[in-house]
Scaffold this active site. Structure first.
Site, PDB file in Angstrom:
ATOM      1  CG  HIS A 333      74.691 -19.155 -95.237  1.00  0.00           C
ATOM      2  ND1 HIS A 333      75.017 -19.049 -94.204  1.00  0.00           N
ATOM      3  CD2 HIS A 333      74.106 -20.642 -95.601  1.00  0.00           C
ATOM      4  CE1 HIS A 333      75.247 -20.286 -93.537  1.00  0.00           C
ATOM      5  NE2 HIS A 333      74.627 -21.445 -94.988  1.00  0.00           N
ATOM      6  CG  ASP A 392      71.996 -25.217-100.455  1.00  0.00           C
ATOM      7  OD1 ASP A 392      72.087 -26.836-100.595  1.00  0.00           O
ATOM      8  OD2 ASP A 392      70.902 -24.679 -99.562  1.00  0.00           O
TER       9      ASP A 392
END
Length: 455
Positions: A333, A392
């Site tokens: 991320h 995700d």
């Protein structure tokens, strides 16, 4: 069928191919270093360049100890309240949490029972589309891309609003609440139209129900028999809460700030944010996770064999497998290093849903990939911070277990994030004052103009 119709509008001619080569001129990469340009508005470490202030949410991925940055478990706060505490609160009291999250993001405080009920009633009233909107706008020009359908529908709603360009906060709040209420309806109806005209499926249009939550209405509207389990609705609701907001710097929310700073209307601002979220580097990432796991299942014979699994993940990182991007989707991320709190919360509930759906083996595969991917990336890549599973990673798996079509994965993100966009739009209108206009340095050398006959 629409898909079989010839479309010269989409044709790339040899002339266009040739002209396109002129558009592929690259800037010397050393110039970015020379002028200290932070590409993507991010430093080499991945940390974002400070571009603004927000009271809406806070992301914490490190602490400062003795003037040194020390990575820590990721934290996400909505108006100062830990997202994990918010989730534990409504789960413990057996309530759906998205509506109170909407209230918190918009108004800066948690609602009491009366305030929450008033908001639910208001959203229920706003879920009704204008007369003939479904027939004239959604049904007559169905798109294979639901984000396109959402953006087009939002822009068209401008024409139905007598005060569309009024940027006063009361009017923007009214528009925001209407869009929050309508996004599930627009997305699902758009999919139903696409499924009917493109796939030849039966056309089923259910009206939204006043007594149902946002998550329940999505499942009710989508499924032909409108049936769903309580666990399915609870986990979808949880996913909406966790996707609702993530700071002012993520691409679509920053887009909201940029476009709102120009003084434009709400519909244009939201459509721009939708177009940003549509990108596979942003909202479309969970689809890539599901596709990657389908590829892993096909090429790894024994899902429980960690050696075989690690070898295939290494091939993915080396651009020898899957889509040759070198990415293990769902891992890493821009902000978090040790952990993404949203993924952490979501993973608690994935196992329960996998048992209800008979997907225990798939769940075990996901947990193994999460563990091994960290090792592979650390061994194969030069990284500036830790790598962990992001939201995700598990959200796509959850949507697949809920039998949701790929086409709605990113729109579900939008259905949640419209709450955050709305809060940030109002914050920009109240506090901005200046149009956002960063600098770009021109690096092309000066040239002499040549008359056309001498070229």
């Amino acid at each position: 069928m629409i898909k079989n119709m010839p479309n010269k509008f989409s044709e790339i001619t040899p002339e266009i191919e040739e002209l396109a080569k002129k558009c592929e001129k690259k800037i010397d990469p050393t110039l970015f270093e020379k002028y200290d340009v932070k590409r993507g508005l991010r430093k080499q470490s991945g940390e974002g360049v400070l571009a603004g202030l927000t009271d809406i949410s806070t992301i914490m991925s490190y602490m400062v100890e003795d003037r040194e940055i020390v990575p820590c478990d990721g934290k996400l706060y909505y108006h100062g309240i830990d997202i994990e505490d918010i989730v534990q609160g409504f789960i413990k009291e057996e309530r759906y949490g998205f509506e109170e999250t909407v209230y918190l993001l918009l108004f800066g405080e948690l609602p009491n029972e009366e305030q929450l009920q008033d908001l639910k009633q208001l959203l229920a009233e706003y879920r009704q589309l204008p007369t003939n909107f479904v027939r004239d706008i959604i049904m007559k020009a169905p798109s294979r891309d639901m984000m396109n359908t959402l953006a087009r529908s939002v822009l068209t709603l401008f024409s139905y609003d007598d005060n569309a360009s009024d940027t006063s906060i009361p009017n923007v709040l009214r528009q925001s609440l209407q869009l929050i209420a309508l996004f599930p309806v627009l997305a699902v109806y758009g999919y139903q139209a696409y499924s009917h005209y493109e796939k030849g499926e039966s056309l089923v249009i259910h009206p939204p129900q006043e007594n149902l939550s946002t998550a329940e209405n999505i499942l009710y509207l989508l499924r032909p028999d409108s049936k769903y389990t309580k666990l399915e609705a609870k986990i979808l609701d949880l996913a909406l809460v966790l996707h609702a907001e993530h700071g002012g710097g993520n691409n679509s929310t920053f887009t909201t700030h940029v476009v709102s700073s120009s003084g434009t209307d709400t519909y244009s601002s939201v459509a721009a944010a939708l177009c940003s979220l549509k990108g596979p580097k942003h909202g479309g990432a969970n689809i890539k996770v599901v596709q990657m796991f389908a590829d892993i299942k096909e090429h790894v014979k024994d899902w429980t064999d960690e050696k075989e699994l690690k070898e295939y993940l290494t091939r993915i990182v080396r651009k020898e497998a899957f889509d040759q991007s070198g990415l293990i989707y769902g891992m890493g991320h821009a902000v978090y290093s040790i952990s993404d709190p949203r993924s952490k919360v979501l993973s608690y509930f994935v196992e329960g849903l996998s048992k209800e759906k008979g997907k225990e083996k798939e769940y075990a595969l996901y947990t193994n990939v999460e563990k091994l991917a960290k090792q592979v990336i650390a061994e194969e890549r030069r990284i500036y911070k830790g790598v962990s599973a992001n939201i995700d990673f598990y959200s796509g798996f959850i949507y697949s277990m809920l039998d949701l079509p790929y086409e709605l994965y990113t729109p579900l993100f939008a259905i949640a994030r419209i709450a955050g966009w709305s809060a940030h739009r109002m914050e920009e209108l109240v506090n901005g004052g200046r149009i956002i206009r960063p600098a770009y340095k021109g690096v092309a050398g000066h040239k002499t103009y040549t008359p056309i006959k001498e070229r």
